[in-house]
Design a protein around this motif. Structure first.
Motif, mmCIF file in Angstrom:
data_model
loop_
_atom_site.group_PDB
_atom_site.id
_atom_site.type_symbol
_atom_site.label_atom_id
_atom_site.label_comp_id
_atom_site.label_asym_id
_atom_site.label_seq_id
_atom_site.Cartn_x
_atom_site.Cartn_y
_atom_site.Cartn_z
ATOM 1 N N PRO A 142 0.798 -1.232 0.000
ATOM 2 C CA PRO A 142 0.000 0.000 0.000
ATOM 3 C C PRO A 142 0.831 1.282 0.000
ATOM 4 O O PRO A 142 0.468 2.256 -0.672
ATOM 5 C CB PRO A 142 -0.837 -0.140 1.278
ATOM 6 C CG PRO A 142 -1.013 -1.612 1.448
ATOM 7 C CD PRO A 142 0.307 -2.193 1.016
ATOM 8 N N THR A 195 -5.149 -2.698 -5.906
ATOM 9 C CA THR A 195 -5.501 -2.463 -4.502
ATOM 10 C C THR A 195 -5.757 -3.791 -3.786
ATOM 11 O O THR A 195 -6.868 -4.078 -3.334
ATOM 12 C CB THR A 195 -6.714 -1.538 -4.409
ATOM 13 O OG1 THR A 195 -7.722 -1.968 -5.354
ATOM 14 C CG2 THR A 195 -6.327 -0.107 -4.743
ATOM 15 N N GLU A 217 -5.761 1.178 1.961
ATOM 16 C CA GLU A 217 -4.961 1.648 0.827
ATOM 17 C C GLU A 217 -4.886 3.181 0.903
ATOM 18 O O GLU A 217 -5.822 3.888 0.518
ATOM 19 C CB GLU A 217 -5.606 1.234 -0.500
ATOM 20 C CG GLU A 217 -5.559 -0.252 -0.796
ATOM 21 C CD GLU A 217 -4.207 -0.694 -1.378
ATOM 22 O OE1 GLU A 217 -3.341 0.173 -1.577
ATOM 23 O OE2 GLU A 217 -4.049 -1.900 -1.633
#
Length: 354
Positions: free
Chosen positions: A228, A259, A277
């Motif tokens: 992330p 993601t 994220e």
């Protein structure tokens, strides 16, 4: 000031190492000597940059105008799709046509790769749909591809070796720029399962002329071998470039954001994606909305060979600013028989100028 001069002038506001603004009608193929040099080179960042930085295909984008150049009304249909090499020409054209997309933000498209029939898959799709396109090289593939592709296509040869992203449009394309999102060499230093590549993750931004005025459309592909924090770093570079080019235009961004830290399956209505994220917090701070432009569905799909394996995540997103998104959909990426033609579904929404 011409469109090209204005984009070049704006590039001065961004790290020049991250921007490519030259446009050509056709990107030249790499010289055969490149592949020989790459075979002998050490797997270091400096060797990657020595081989890649001066390669003409990394220093321009290929732009072909749409045949009609029609300006639609104030509402447009925008789609984003990771086409997984765009191997299935007819089925892919039928899928995109079924959405009625005016603009297609396309990731993972090949030019001269054995695994996709050694075709220029972007040019073929654009011709089939009556659209223009901007194509940029993300990677020069130094082999036949991943472990499956090397097995399936052993003994074959790539005619060119380009893998990249593209923006297709029925409307006139006035400007285009390629935005590098990392420092490169990720797939050179740590070739996943033997898949060696030269290049950088990147986005393509283009000014599209609509009946309601210009719109900045952006297609983006974030690194898959990332976490992330790394994805947020890539998005920070993207936003910096977009702010230099947007000039008050409405903006739509779409693509594969990888993601993978989001919960798998259908995303709940109370989910805060920024908690998983941080790129979502960066996008929100820059004025971009995603809640009205996307469904909550996972966007991964299993191919006929059983990969990828579940659970599936939503990796693909549309973000908008200065536009009102309506009627988002996640469209199964399947052919007429119901077989998957990509490991990502297509996402689409209407966008209306405010």
């Amino acid at each position: 000031m011409s469109d090209a001069m204005r984009f070049a002038d704006k590039a001065a506001e961004v790290d020049l190492a991250d921007l490519v603004t030259a446009r050509v009608p056709s990107l030249p193929k790499p010289p055969a000597a490149l592949f020989e040099k790459a075979e002998e080179a050490e797997q270091t960042g400096s060797e990657h940059d020595r081989l890649a930085h001066d390669l003409p295909a990394f220093n321009a984008v290929e732009l072909v105008a749409p045949p009609s150049g029609l300006r639609s009304g104030t509402s447009l249909r925008v789609a984003a799709w990771n086409a997984e090499r765009l191997k299935h020409a007819g089925a892919s054209a039928a899928l995109v046509a079924s959405t009625g997309a005016d603009i297609l933000l396309l990731t993972e498209t090949d030019n001269g790769m054995a695994r996709s029939g050694n075709r220029h898959t972007t040019a073929d799709l654009a011709a089939a749909l009556g659209m223009g396109y901007v194509f940029g090289v993300e990677f020069v593939e130094l082999g036949l591809g991943d472990d499956r592709e090397r097995l399936w296509h052993r003994g074959e040869t790539n005619r060119v070796g380009f893998h990249g992203n593209a923006l297709l449009s029925r409307l006139p394309i006035a400007d285009a720029a390629l935005i590098r999102l990392d420092d490169g060499a990720v797939w050179w230093l740590d070739a996943l399962k033997g898949q060696r590549r030269l290049g950088w993750r990147m986005a393509i931004a283009a000014r599209v002329e609509t009946a309601a005025g210009p719109l900045l459309a952006v297609v983006v592909h974030l690194e898959s071998k990332s976490d992330p924090a790394d994805r947020a770093s890539q998005v920070a570079r993207l936003i910096t470039a977009i702010e230099a080019f947007a000039e008050g235009m409405p903006v739509v961004i779409g693509g594969d954001f990888n993601t993978k830290a989001l919960p798998p399956g259908t995303l709940g209505p109370d989910l805060d994606p920024a908690a998983h994220e941080p790129l979502f917090a960066l996008m929100a701070a820059a004025g971009f909305d995603w809640r009205e432009a996307n469904t909550a569905d996972a966007s991964q799909r299993q191919l006929p060979d059983g990969k990828p394996a579940p659970p599936f995540h939503r990796l693909d997103w549309l973000f908008t600013r200065g536009l009102d998104p309506l009627d988002p959909a996640t469209v199964p990426a399947t052919d007429a028989k119901g077989d998957a033609i990509s490991d990502h579904d297509l996402i689409v929404a209407n966008v209306t100028t405010r």
